[in-house]
Design a protein around this motif. Structure first.
Motif, PDB file in Angstrom:
ATOM      1  N   ALA A   1       0.974  -6.056   1.521  1.00 11.76           N
ATOM      2  CA  ALA A   1       2.192  -5.852   0.544  1.00 11.76           C
ATOM      3  C   ALA A   1       3.432  -5.974   1.145  1.00 11.76           C
ATOM      4  CB  ALA A   1       2.008  -4.531  -0.284  1.00 11.76           C
ATOM      5  N   LYS A   2       3.719  -5.429   2.416  1.00 15.74           N
ATOM      6  CA  LYS A   2       4.801  -5.175   3.130  1.00 15.74           C
ATOM      7  C   LYS A   2       5.191  -6.726   3.387  1.00 15.74           C
ATOM      8  CE  LYS A   2       4.459  -1.008   5.708  1.00 15.74           C
ATOM      9  NZ  LYS A   2       4.457  -0.591   6.788  1.00 15.74           N
ATOM     10  N   ARG A   3       4.188  -7.675   3.471  1.00 15.92           N
ATOM     11  CA  ARG A   3       4.582  -8.949   4.006  1.00 15.92           C
ATOM     12  C   ARG A   3       4.525  -9.934   2.682  1.00 15.92           C
ATOM     13  NH1 ARG A   3       3.070  -6.046   8.051  1.00 15.92           N
ATOM     14  NH2 ARG A   3       3.613  -6.598   9.975  1.00 15.92           N
ATOM     15  N   GLY A   4       4.673  -9.307   1.415  1.00 13.20           N
ATOM     16  CA  GLY A   4       5.028 -10.151   0.513  1.00 13.20           C
ATOM     17  C   GLY A   4       3.586 -10.569  -0.413  1.00 13.20           C
ATOM     18  N   ALA A   5       2.291 -10.172   0.138  1.00  9.99           N
ATOM     19  CA  ALA A   5       1.433 -10.804  -0.680  1.00  9.99           C
ATOM     20  C   ALA A   5       0.826  -9.947  -1.711  1.00  9.99           C
ATOM     21  CB  ALA A   5       0.078 -10.533   0.286  1.00  9.99           C
ATOM     22  N   ASN A   6       0.250 -10.531  -2.807  1.00 11.66           N
ATOM     23  CA  ASN A   6      -0.511 -10.059  -4.100  1.00 11.66           C
ATOM     24  C   ASN A   6      -1.764  -9.295  -3.335  1.00 11.66           C
ATOM     25  OD1 ASN A   6       1.371 -10.793  -6.180  1.00 11.66           O
ATOM     26  ND2 ASN A   6       0.824 -12.747  -5.518  1.00 11.66           N
ATOM     27  N   VAL A   7      -1.822  -8.082  -3.645  1.00  9.72           N
ATOM     28  CA  VAL A   7      -3.209  -7.421  -2.980  1.00  9.72           C
ATOM     29  C   VAL A   7      -3.827  -7.079  -4.072  1.00  9.72           C
ATOM     30  CG1 VAL A   7      -2.231  -7.033  -0.636  1.00  9.72           C
ATOM     31  CG2 VAL A   7      -1.865  -5.363  -2.494  1.00  9.72           C
ATOM     32  N   ILE A   8      -5.386  -7.135  -4.058  1.00  7.82           N
ATOM     33  CA  ILE A   8      -6.227  -6.669  -4.789  1.00  7.82           C
ATOM     34  C   ILE A   8      -6.852  -5.449  -4.198  1.00  7.82           C
ATOM     35  CG2 ILE A   8      -8.284  -6.843  -6.057  1.00  7.82           C
ATOM     36  CD1 ILE A   8      -6.237  -9.699  -5.312  1.00  7.82           C
TER      37      ILE A   8
END
Length: 157
Positions: free
Chosen positions: A30-37
């Motif tokens: 998340a800190k690196r900009g990903a959408n996380v599930i």
């Protein structure tokens, strides 16, 4: 110096991400900009980690909470369907959910415990990978399987 990676726009599924190592992995993505599930069996924990990941995102990427039992094929199918419906893609699957049980050959429940460990640590990975591969092929995505050091040596009891 460690190299930093950017994951903006990527969709990352982390099993067992409602706590422990999985939640830390989700936060880093998340800190690196990903959408996380965010997945797990405990709805409160899943939602808490999703909120934390959302607050950490530098680009307002999404943390998508999804309550699922990875040993249940119907849950995994629903999970993959929900991801594709929401994001139209899947880039990374991190098979993190796992667990173990220490027991003795004299334990009347030994076979049941081993069966549950195989479902959690092996079959869930196979099932999820089988469901995810068609989407990962489209994005040239990746699969990361996490294990434990305990898998390398027997433990006597």
């Amino acid at each position: 110096m460690a190299e930093e990676y950017e994951f903006a726009g990527k969709v990352v599924l982390i099993t067992g991400s409602s706590g422990g190592l999985g939640s830390n992995i989700a936060c880093e993505f998340a800190k690196r900009g990903a959408n996380v599930i965010i997945t797990g069996r405990n709805e409160t924990a899943v939602n808490t980690v999703a909120e934390e990941c959302t607050s950490l995102s530098p680009n307002e990427s999404e943390a998508f909470p999804f309550v699922a039992d990875v040993t249940n094929r119907d849950d995994l199918t629903a999970l993959i369907n929900a991801i594709i419906e929401k994001f139209s893609r899947l880039d990374i699957v991190i098979n993190n959910a796992g667990g173990g049980s220490f027991s003795s050959i004299y334990d009347d429940m030994l076979v049941d415990k081993i069966d549950q460990m195989l479902k959690l640590n092996l079959m869930s990975v196979v099932m999820l990978t089988q469901l995810a591969v068609p989407y990962l092929e489209q994005t040239q995505g990746s699969i990361v399987n996490i294990s434990t050091i305990l898998a390398q040596r027997p433990v006597s009891v």
